[in-house]
Design a protein around this motif. Structure first.
Motif, PDB file in Angstrom:
ATOM      1  N   MET A   1       0.784  -1.317   0.017  1.00 39.44           N
ATOM      2  CA  MET A   1       0.106  -0.031   0.156  1.00 39.44           C
ATOM      3  C   MET A   1       1.062   1.328   0.060  1.00 39.44           C
ATOM      4  O   MET A   1       2.113   1.284   0.850  1.00 39.44           O
ATOM      5  N   VAL A   2       0.238   2.234  -0.915  1.00 42.27           N
ATOM      6  CA  VAL A   2       1.213   3.605  -0.962  1.00 42.27           C
ATOM      7  C   VAL A   2       1.140   4.199   0.657  1.00 42.27           C
ATOM      8  O   VAL A   2      -0.203   4.254   1.131  1.00 42.27           O
ATOM      9  N   LYS A   3       2.077   4.850   1.037  1.00 43.66           N
ATOM     10  CA  LYS A   3       2.154   5.274   2.285  1.00 43.66           C
ATOM     11  C   LYS A   3       2.488   6.975   2.321  1.00 43.66           C
ATOM     12  O   LYS A   3       2.501   7.689   3.326  1.00 43.66           O
TER      13      LYS A   3
ATOM     14  N   GLU B   1      -9.148   7.165  -1.407  1.00 40.29           N
ATOM     15  CA  GLU B   1      -9.303   5.623  -1.088  1.00 40.29           C
ATOM     16  C   GLU B   1      -8.918   4.870  -2.549  1.00 40.29           C
ATOM     17  O   GLU B   1      -8.242   3.638  -2.322  1.00 40.29           O
TER      18      GLU B   1
ATOM     19  N   GLU C   1       4.923   8.217  -3.108  1.00 41.53           N
ATOM     20  CA  GLU C   1       4.803   7.057  -4.120  1.00 41.53           C
ATOM     21  C   GLU C   1       3.290   7.266  -4.868  1.00 41.53           C
ATOM     22  O   GLU C   1       3.257   6.173  -5.529  1.00 41.53           O
TER      23      GLU C   1
ATOM     24  N   HIS D   1      -5.658   5.695   8.019  1.00 40.72           N
ATOM     25  CA  HIS D   1      -4.820   4.645   7.352  1.00 40.72           C
ATOM     26  C   HIS D   1      -3.277   4.688   7.447  1.00 40.72           C
ATOM     27  O   HIS D   1      -2.602   4.018   6.812  1.00 40.72           O
TER      28      HIS D   1
ATOM     29  N   VAL E   1      -1.006   7.059   6.373  1.00 39.03           N
ATOM     30  CA  VAL E   1      -0.497   7.426   5.399  1.00 39.03           C
ATOM     31  C   VAL E   1      -0.166   8.952   5.811  1.00 39.03           C
ATOM     32  O   VAL E   1      -0.849   9.562   6.425  1.00 39.03           O
TER      33      VAL E   1
ATOM     34  N   LEU F   1      -5.176   4.262  -2.143  1.00 38.65           N
ATOM     35  CA  LEU F   1      -4.988   3.430  -1.047  1.00 38.65           C
ATOM     36  C   LEU F   1      -5.386   1.762  -1.287  1.00 38.65           C
ATOM     37  O   LEU F   1      -4.878   0.761  -0.581  1.00 38.65           O
ATOM     38  N   ASN F   2      -6.205   1.749  -2.539  1.00 40.44           N
ATOM     39  CA  ASN F   2      -6.561   0.472  -2.866  1.00 40.44           C
ATOM     40  C   ASN F   2      -5.959  -0.203  -4.293  1.00 40.44           C
ATOM     41  O   ASN F   2      -6.276  -1.145  -4.896  1.00 40.44           O
ATOM     42  N   LEU F   3      -4.831   0.447  -4.565  1.00 41.60           N
ATOM     43  CA  LEU F   3      -4.231  -0.043  -5.880  1.00 41.60           C
ATOM     44  C   LEU F   3      -3.350  -1.267  -5.532  1.00 41.60           C
ATOM     45  O   LEU F   3      -2.961  -1.771  -4.614  1.00 41.60           O
TER      46      LEU F   3
END
Ligand code: DQA
Length: 144
Positions: free
Chosen positions: A1-3, A139, A71, A43, A45, A142-144
């Motif tokens: 997940m990208v942060k 969202e 990212e 999340h 992030v 974050l869901n990629l």
């Protein structure tokens, strides 16, 4: 997940709340940023958020923070959506996931808003959900 996500707001978006509220809603930019920060915190992030009325400054941010820190990128390019091949090229150069967001549905407005130079280099576009376009955009990343 990208942060780590770079969030960019383009021209005139500092006027949100006062600007054509029937089109863009009554939410201010700082309240939208607050919603994004809340979601990001939940999340775990990190966000870096900027607004600029200057094409070159947005390009500099993409080529610097977008390249060296982020990212992924969440961007509402405002009217530069319809004019800026240079912002599109900057996003293509950085080559990271990009979500393009718009408060209004750009496809249901004037003809000139239907073209986005950004969409072909974005992972996807979210348009027409007011402040929730940003939340949905976050969202999506974050869901990629
Ligand atoms: C916008 C749509 C653009 O056409 C317009 O120029 C903006 C805002 C939106 O969020 O709906 O400045 O990007």
């Amino acid at each position: 997940m990208v942060k780590k996500i770079l969030v960019l707001h383009g021209p005139n978006l500092q006027l949100l709340g006062k600007r054509e509220p029937d089109v863009y809603g009554t939410e201010t930019l700082s309240s939208i940023n607050g919603l994004l920060e809340e979601k990001a915190k939940y999340h775990k992030v990190e966000l870096k958020i900027f607004q600029s009325n200057h094409e070159g400054q947005l390009i500099d941010l993409i080529g610097d923070i977008g390249l060296n820190w982020a990212e992924a990128i969440l961007i509402n390019p405002g009217a530069f959506t319809h004019t800026s091949i240079a912002i599109r090229d900057a996003l293509a150069a950085v080559n990271k996931p990009v979500v393009e967001v718009h408060l209004s549905n750009i496809h249901a407005r004037e003809e000139f808003r239907k073209n986005s130079w950004i969409a072909p280099v974005a992972t996807g576009q979210i348009s027409g959900f007011g402040k929730f376009s940003y939340i949905l955009g976050l969202e999506a990343l974050l869901n990629l």
